[in-house]
Design a protein around this motif. Structure first.
Motif, PDB file in Angstrom:
ATOM      1  N   PHE A 208       0.825  -1.207   0.000  1.00 64.96           N
ATOM      2  CA  PHE A 208       0.000   0.000   0.000  1.00 64.96           C
ATOM      3  C   PHE A 208       0.863   1.263   0.000  1.00 64.96           C
ATOM      4  O   PHE A 208       0.655   2.178  -0.795  1.00 64.96           O
ATOM      5  CB  PHE A 208      -0.929  -0.026   1.223  1.00 64.96           C
ATOM      6  CG  PHE A 208      -1.693   1.252   1.434  1.00 64.96           C
ATOM      7  CD1 PHE A 208      -2.740   1.599   0.595  1.00 64.96           C
ATOM      8  CD2 PHE A 208      -1.370   2.112   2.479  1.00 64.96           C
ATOM      9  CE1 PHE A 208      -3.456   2.784   0.794  1.00 64.96           C
ATOM     10  CE2 PHE A 208      -2.068   3.284   2.682  1.00 64.96           C
ATOM     11  CZ  PHE A 208      -3.116   3.623   1.830  1.00 64.96           C
ATOM     12  N   VAL A 209       1.846   1.306   0.921  1.00 59.94           N
ATOM     13  CA  VAL A 209       2.708   2.491   1.011  1.00 59.94           C
ATOM     14  C   VAL A 209       3.525   2.663  -0.267  1.00 59.94           C
ATOM     15  O   VAL A 209       3.712   3.784  -0.755  1.00 59.94           O
ATOM     16  CB  VAL A 209       3.635   2.396   2.244  1.00 59.94           C
ATOM     17  CG1 VAL A 209       4.636   3.541   2.269  1.00 59.94           C
ATOM     18  CG2 VAL A 209       2.814   2.395   3.530  1.00 59.94           C
ATOM     19  N   TYR A 210       4.004   1.557  -0.823  1.00 54.51           N
ATOM     20  CA  TYR A 210       4.827   1.624  -2.033  1.00 54.51           C
ATOM     21  C   TYR A 210       4.056   2.232  -3.207  1.00 54.51           C
ATOM     22  O   TYR A 210       4.623   2.964  -4.030  1.00 54.51           O
ATOM     23  CB  TYR A 210       5.316   0.229  -2.405  1.00 54.51           C
ATOM     24  CG  TYR A 210       6.222   0.201  -3.598  1.00 54.51           C
ATOM     25  CD1 TYR A 210       7.552   0.622  -3.513  1.00 54.51           C
ATOM     26  CD2 TYR A 210       5.758  -0.230  -4.848  1.00 54.51           C
ATOM     27  CE1 TYR A 210       8.385   0.616  -4.619  1.00 54.51           C
ATOM     28  CE2 TYR A 210       6.585  -0.242  -5.955  1.00 54.51           C
ATOM     29  CZ  TYR A 210       7.899   0.182  -5.842  1.00 54.51           C
ATOM     30  OH  TYR A 210       8.716   0.162  -6.942  1.00 54.51           O
ATOM     31  N   THR A 211       2.762   1.945  -3.276  1.00 56.69           N
ATOM     32  CA  THR A 211       1.959   2.436  -4.407  1.00 56.69           C
ATOM     33  C   THR A 211       1.490   3.876  -4.208  1.00 56.69           C
ATOM     34  O   THR A 211       1.049   4.515  -5.169  1.00 56.69           O
ATOM     35  CB  THR A 211       0.724   1.538  -4.626  1.00 56.69           C
ATOM     36  OG1 THR A 211      -0.049   1.490  -3.420  1.00 56.69           O
ATOM     37  CG2 THR A 211       1.150   0.129  -5.014  1.00 56.69           C
ATOM     38  N   MET A 212       1.577   4.390  -2.970  1.00 58.28           N
ATOM     39  CA  MET A 212       1.150   5.753  -2.707  1.00 58.28           C
ATOM     40  C   MET A 212       2.258   6.746  -3.099  1.00 58.28           C
ATOM     41  O   MET A 212       3.434   6.498  -2.873  1.00 58.28           O
ATOM     42  CB  MET A 212       0.816   5.946  -1.225  1.00 58.28           C
ATOM     43  CG  MET A 212      -0.380   5.152  -0.725  1.00 58.28           C
ATOM     44  SD  MET A 212      -1.967   5.658  -1.463  1.00 58.28           S
ATOM     45  CE  MET A 212      -2.202   4.381  -2.711  1.00 58.28           C
ATOM     46  N   ARG A 213       1.871   7.871  -3.654  1.00 60.26           N
ATOM     47  CA  ARG A 213       2.843   8.886  -4.093  1.00 60.26           C
ATOM     48  C   ARG A 213       3.027   9.934  -2.996  1.00 60.26           C
ATOM     49  O   ARG A 213       2.583  11.072  -3.126  1.00 60.26           O
ATOM     50  CB  ARG A 213       2.385   9.534  -5.399  1.00 60.26           C
ATOM     51  CG  ARG A 213       2.338   8.568  -6.571  1.00 60.26           C
ATOM     52  CD  ARG A 213       2.029   9.296  -7.876  1.00 60.26           C
ATOM     53  NE  ARG A 213       1.990   8.392  -9.008  1.00 60.26           N
ATOM     54  CZ  ARG A 213       3.060   7.965  -9.671  1.00 60.26           C
ATOM     55  NH1 ARG A 213       4.252   8.391  -9.310  1.00 60.26           N
ATOM     56  NH2 ARG A 213       2.938   7.137 -10.681  1.00 60.26           N
ATOM     57  N   ILE A 214       3.693   9.524  -1.912  1.00 64.25           N
ATOM     58  CA  ILE A 214       3.956  10.478  -0.839  1.00 64.25           C
ATOM     59  C   ILE A 214       5.247  11.243  -1.157  1.00 64.25           C
ATOM     60  O   ILE A 214       6.138  10.714  -1.831  1.00 64.25           O
ATOM     61  CB  ILE A 214       4.053   9.775   0.533  1.00 64.25           C
ATOM     62  CG1 ILE A 214       5.217   8.786   0.582  1.00 64.25           C
ATOM     63  CG2 ILE A 214       2.748   9.075   0.867  1.00 64.25           C
ATOM     64  CD1 ILE A 214       5.407   8.130   1.940  1.00 64.25           C
TER      65      ILE A 214
END
Length: 432
Positions: A208-214
């Motif tokens: 999930f975190v990897y796919t988010m563009r933070i």
């Protein structure tokens, strides 16, 4: 910030999920201690090796973690930390199958290594994610979600692990050897399913975190620092140096109190509860920290962070004095109330310790996370003292720790002349 990146507010929401998760995983140690103490028939000092192993990983792995952050950045380091933590949680399955206390400790070390990387990357990331003046409030808000995890995990998972009948040493010794082995295997196996589910959830969270563009905030990492300051130079910042000590004593005291809660409030002269019921009372301790952090996030927008830190530490000292000098429900609820005032301490110490350090922040963060090794040292010291004078009076050890925190808030955290010269670098790199 890249146009494709999330807003700082959305990124804050994503990262706070990480705080919830590692908070819950850390608080489960308070459940494992009485459980494995009973399974392997250990004294308090031996059972505190759980905390020594877990928090010892912070000391050993913090500097390697800072190198990971410098090389891969904050976001990717968070993902790597989640994967390593998942591997550690999965290792509980073979440890329980044997069962083997050393293997349990090994699994905890790997799990804690992943959480160390999360701490080194996520704590400064939250602090840098916006106006530096609002950093204490932001990190307290994120830590409130951390405390939600510490409240929920023991309440939901604790009774599953502690559901079996605990035999005394004499009762177990009276059984045939085969039954003793079967008993230990059955009790140890109760941790397998919860930790396998945790492992799966950690992997899903990593995806999930990897796919988010933070936002990457690469300008605030060591790779953006042309000077490449040494750790010695970073530690020369006195407010950071004393901050590392403050983190050491705070985490050590908080973890030590939490580690003894189930056994302490189960005692006939205190709460007279069985372990499964007592584990639910951990929600008062960690839930108080959660409530306090929501309140603290608001207070820190108007109050001086250093003075508020000292005031809360004084309140904890008073509560420890009460629980050490009374019996029954007064002693029980006094110690459970400490969580409310512990609430703002870690995030407030952390943010004022890295204040105005700019590109030195990642190195400073790793040093502060190394200070979490206090969670390995102080519970072990209190465990040894408990075996001599009893649990109740051994709370004098965390009491002394909070005295130092009062001093840090009032004096040790002040930025001296000639220090904090990196303010402009930090601000220009992380503001909206």
């Amino acid at each position: 910030m890249s146009r494709r990146d999330m807003s700082y507010t959305a990124a804050l929401a994503v990262v706070t999920i990480i705080f919830f998760t590692w908070g819950g995983l850390t608080s489960l140690n308070d459940v494992l201690i009485p459980h494995l103490k009973a399974v392997f028939q250990m004294n308090y000092a031996q059972s505190m090796l759980i905390q020594s192993t877990f928090f010892g990983a912070y000391f050993l792995m913090s500097l390697p973690a800072s190198k990971v952050v410098a090389k891969f950045g904050y976001k990717n380091s968070i993902v790597i930390g989640l994967i390593v933590a998942a591997i550690g949680a999965a290792m509980f399955f073979p440890a329980a199958r044997i069962p083997s206390y050393p293997l349990f400790l090994g699994a905890l070390f790997v799990l804690a290594s992943g959480i160390t990387l999360l701490q080194v990357s996520a704590n400064p990331y939250i602090s840098l994610l916006g106006d530096p003046a609002g950093a204490p409030s932001r990190l307290n808000l994120a830590q409130a979600l951390n405390s939600l995890g510490t409240t929920v995990f023991p309440y939901v998972i604790g009774p599953l692990i502690l559901s079996g009948t605990v035999l005394t040493l004499d009762e177990l010794a009276a059984k045939p050897v085969a039954e003793q082995i079967a008993y230990r295997a059955h009790e140890a196996a109760s941790v397998q399913m919860p930790y396998m589910i945790i492992a799966g959830c950690l992997l899903l969270l990593a995806v999930f975190v990897y796919t988010m563009r933070i936002p990457s905030l690469v300008e605030a990492t060591e790779s953006a620092d042309p000077v490449h300051h040494s750790f010695t130079e970073v530690l020369s910042q006195k407010h950071l140096f004393f901050g590392v000590i403050a983190i050491f004593v705070y985490v050590g005291a908080e973890v030590s109190i939490g580690s003894f809660l189930i056994n302490y409030i189960s005692a006939p002269e205190i709460g007279n509860l069985d372990h499964a019921i007592a584990s639910k009372y951990l929600a008062y301790y960690w839930g108080g920290a959660m409530v306090g952090r929501f309140i603290g996030a608001a207070l820190l927008r108007v109050a001086d962070a250093r003075k508020l830190l000292a005031l809360f530490a004084v309140a904890v000292i008073a509560l420890l004095a009460v629980t050490m000098s009374t019996k029954g429900s007064i002693a029980m609820y006094a110690v459970l109330s400490i969580g409310l005032f512990n609430s703002i301490m870690f995030p407030t110490i952390f943010t004022i310790a890295i204040e105005r350090l700019g590109p030195m922040t990642s190195k400073a963060s790793s040093l502060l996370i190394m200070g979490i090794v206090g969670g390995a040292v102080i519970p072990l010291a209190q465990g040894a003292l408990s075996d001599v004078i009893g649990v109740q009076h051994s709370f004098v050890i965390p009491l002394v720790c909070y005295v130092f925190i009062v001093w840090y808030g009032l004096s040790g955290s002040r930025i001296r002349a000639g220090q904090g010269q990196h303010t402009s670098t930090q601000a220009s790199g992380v503001m909206h």
